[in-house]
Design a protein around this motif. Structure first.
Motif, PDB file in Angstrom:
ATOM      1  N   VAL A   2       0.816  -1.304   0.136  1.00 25.56           N
ATOM      2  CA  VAL A   2      -0.085   0.072  -0.188  1.00 25.56           C
ATOM      3  C   VAL A   2       0.995   1.159  -0.206  1.00 25.56           C
ATOM      4  O   VAL A   2       1.922   1.362   0.781  1.00 25.56           O
ATOM      5  N   GLN A   3       0.491   2.083  -0.809  1.00 20.10           N
ATOM      6  CA  GLN A   3       1.294   3.408  -0.913  1.00 20.10           C
ATOM      7  C   GLN A   3       0.304   4.707  -0.581  1.00 20.10           C
ATOM      8  O   GLN A   3      -0.882   4.635  -1.147  1.00 20.10           O
ATOM      9  N   LEU A   4       0.815   5.590   0.080  1.00 20.46           N
ATOM     10  CA  LEU A   4      -0.157   6.875   0.186  1.00 20.46           C
ATOM     11  C   LEU A   4       0.912   7.917  -0.364  1.00 20.46           C
ATOM     12  O   LEU A   4       1.989   8.320  -0.032  1.00 20.46           O
ATOM     13  N   ALA A   5       0.301   8.892  -1.386  1.00 20.07           N
ATOM     14  CA  ALA A   5       0.872   9.817  -1.677  1.00 20.07           C
ATOM     15  C   ALA A   5       0.257  11.085  -1.551  1.00 20.07           C
ATOM     16  O   ALA A   5      -0.949  11.523  -1.762  1.00 20.07           O
ATOM     17  N   GLU A   6       1.004  12.073  -1.093  1.00 16.86           N
ATOM     18  CA  GLU A   6       0.646  13.256  -0.536  1.00 16.86           C
ATOM     19  C   GLU A   6       0.814  14.502  -1.615  1.00 16.86           C
ATOM     20  O   GLU A   6       1.879  14.404  -2.399  1.00 16.86           O
ATOM     21  N   SER A   7       0.078  15.453  -1.552  1.00 17.88           N
ATOM     22  CA  SER A   7       0.263  16.591  -2.409  1.00 17.88           C
ATOM     23  C   SER A   7      -0.274  18.050  -1.857  1.00 17.88           C
ATOM     24  O   SER A   7      -1.161  17.588  -1.075  1.00 17.88           O
ATOM     25  N   GLY A   8       0.088  18.910  -2.184  1.00 20.71           N
ATOM     26  CA  GLY A   8      -0.439  20.231  -1.882  1.00 20.71           C
ATOM     27  C   GLY A   8       0.008  21.082  -0.926  1.00 20.71           C
ATOM     28  O   GLY A   8      -0.187  22.208  -0.632  1.00 20.71           O
ATOM     29  N   GLY A   9       1.379  20.660  -0.486  1.00 22.12           N
ATOM     30  CA  GLY A   9       1.997  21.660   0.421  1.00 22.12           C
ATOM     31  C   GLY A   9       2.837  22.716  -0.275  1.00 22.12           C
ATOM     32  O   GLY A   9       2.562  22.711  -1.464  1.00 22.12           O
ATOM     33  N   GLY A  10       3.350  23.554   0.392  1.00 22.37           N
ATOM     34  CA  GLY A  10       4.074  24.721  -0.123  1.00 22.37           C
ATOM     35  C   GLY A  10       4.107  25.915   0.711  1.00 22.37           C
ATOM     36  O   GLY A  10       4.002  25.720   1.776  1.00 22.37           O
ATOM     37  N   LEU A  11       4.452  26.868   0.324  1.00 21.87           N
ATOM     38  CA  LEU A  11       4.688  28.208   1.018  1.00 21.87           C
ATOM     39  C   LEU A  11       3.637  29.200   0.878  1.00 21.87           C
ATOM     40  O   LEU A  11       3.207  29.479  -0.228  1.00 21.87           O
ATOM     41  N   VAL A  12       2.820  29.520   1.940  1.00 22.13           N
ATOM     42  CA  VAL A  12       1.845  30.387   1.917  1.00 22.13           C
ATOM     43  C   VAL A  12       2.033  31.548   3.015  1.00 22.13           C
ATOM     44  O   VAL A  12       2.709  31.199   4.132  1.00 22.13           O
ATOM     45  N   GLN A  13       1.362  32.865   2.968  1.00 22.84           N
ATOM     46  CA  GLN A  13       1.471  33.833   3.675  1.00 22.84           C
ATOM     47  C   GLN A  13       0.678  33.791   4.954  1.00 22.84           C
ATOM     48  O   GLN A  13      -0.351  33.011   4.710  1.00 22.84           O
ATOM     49  N   PRO A  14       0.911  34.094   6.118  1.00 26.09           N
ATOM     50  CA  PRO A  14      -0.072  34.160   7.372  1.00 26.09           C
ATOM     51  C   PRO A  14      -1.485  34.773   6.803  1.00 26.09           C
ATOM     52  O   PRO A  14      -1.518  35.660   6.171  1.00 26.09           O
ATOM     53  N   GLY A  15      -2.505  33.818   7.267  1.00 24.31           N
ATOM     54  CA  GLY A  15      -3.760  34.286   6.949  1.00 24.31           C
ATOM     55  C   GLY A  15      -4.288  33.347   5.533  1.00 24.31           C
ATOM     56  O   GLY A  15      -5.296  33.600   5.266  1.00 24.31           O
ATOM     57  N   GLY A  16      -3.284  32.625   4.795  1.00 28.00           N
ATOM     58  CA  GLY A  16      -3.674  32.143   3.675  1.00 28.00           C
ATOM     59  C   GLY A  16      -4.159  30.777   4.041  1.00 28.00           C
ATOM     60  O   GLY A  16      -4.494  30.461   5.160  1.00 28.00           O
ATOM     61  N   SER A  17      -4.513  29.964   2.838  1.00 31.77           N
ATOM     62  CA  SER A  17      -5.119  28.756   2.620  1.00 31.77           C
ATOM     63  C   SER A  17      -4.168  27.801   1.947  1.00 31.77           C
ATOM     64  O   SER A  17      -3.440  28.285   0.768  1.00 31.77           O
ATOM     65  N   LEU A  18      -4.359  26.554   2.289  1.00 29.65           N
ATOM     66  CA  LEU A  18      -3.567  25.505   1.279  1.00 29.65           C
ATOM     67  C   LEU A  18      -4.784  24.145   1.454  1.00 29.65           C
ATOM     68  O   LEU A  18      -5.312  24.027   2.529  1.00 29.65           O
ATOM     69  N   ARG A  19      -4.516  23.268   0.606  1.00 25.27           N
ATOM     70  CA  ARG A  19      -5.338  22.173   0.441  1.00 25.27           C
ATOM     71  C   ARG A  19      -4.378  20.857   0.444  1.00 25.27           C
ATOM     72  O   ARG A  19      -3.735  20.822  -0.896  1.00 25.27           O
ATOM     73  N   LEU A  20      -4.335  19.986   1.424  1.00 29.49           N
ATOM     74  CA  LEU A  20      -3.398  18.775   1.198  1.00 29.49           C
ATOM     75  C   LEU A  20      -4.426  17.653   0.659  1.00 29.49           C
ATOM     76  O   LEU A  20      -5.505  17.449   1.250  1.00 29.49           O
ATOM     77  N   SER A  21      -3.878  16.719  -0.182  1.00 28.75           N
ATOM     78  CA  SER A  21      -4.419  15.715  -0.501  1.00 28.75           C
ATOM     79  C   SER A  21      -3.558  14.383  -0.285  1.00 28.75           C
ATOM     80  O   SER A  21      -2.224  14.669  -0.319  1.00 28.75           O
ATOM     81  N   CYS A  22      -4.245  13.195   0.071  1.00 28.46           N
ATOM     82  CA  CYS A  22      -3.444  12.128   0.081  1.00 28.46           C
ATOM     83  C   CYS A  22      -4.432  10.933  -0.401  1.00 28.46           C
ATOM     84  O   CYS A  22      -5.373  10.640  -0.004  1.00 28.46           O
TER      85      CYS A  22
END
Length: 123
Positions: A2-22
């Motif tokens: 079984v493998q888990l593949a993550e994506s969606g990380g990065g650099l963001v300013q305070p107050g910003g948003s990100l969406r991670l997927s796995c």
């Protein structure tokens, strides 16, 4: 396997948003809980959020009201929507999944981890 593949990380300013997927793939019969952990430099890995079923989720106090975990069972994928990000959210984020595997010798549950994705909150 079984493998888990993550994506969606990065650099963001305070107050910003990100969406991670796995996304989980491989010899999967079914999946029980899926969740997200994080580890900041010099700190222990901590639970961020876990999704067991609809209406059965848990969040760390530090992210309640800002992060939302969701899951697409058809895609064996868990998401983490992160809003109002703060510098203290900076960490490597890991997903995990409690996977049921059906083998000739029986049915087994194992916990699998992704490789981690870096989230940096900085101006």
């Amino acid at each position: 396997q079984v493998q888990l593949a993550e994506s969606g990380g990065g650099l963001v300013q305070p107050g910003g948003s990100l969406r991670l997927s796995c996304a989980a793939s491989g010899s999967i019969f079914s999946i029980n809980a899926m969740g997200w952990y994080r580890q900041a430099p010099g700190k222990e890995r901590e639970l961020v959020a876990v999704f067991r079923s609809v209406g059965n989720t848990n969040y760390a106090d530090s992210v309640k009201g800002r992060f939302t975990i969701s899951r697409d069972n058809a895609k064996n994928t868990v998401y983490l929507q992160m809003n109002s990000l703060k510098p203290e959210d900076t960490a490597v984020y890991y997903c995990n999944a409690d996977v049921i595997i059906k083998a000739t010798t029986g049915v087994f549950e194992n916990r699998y981890w992704g490789q981690g994705t870096q989230v940096t909150v900085s101006s």
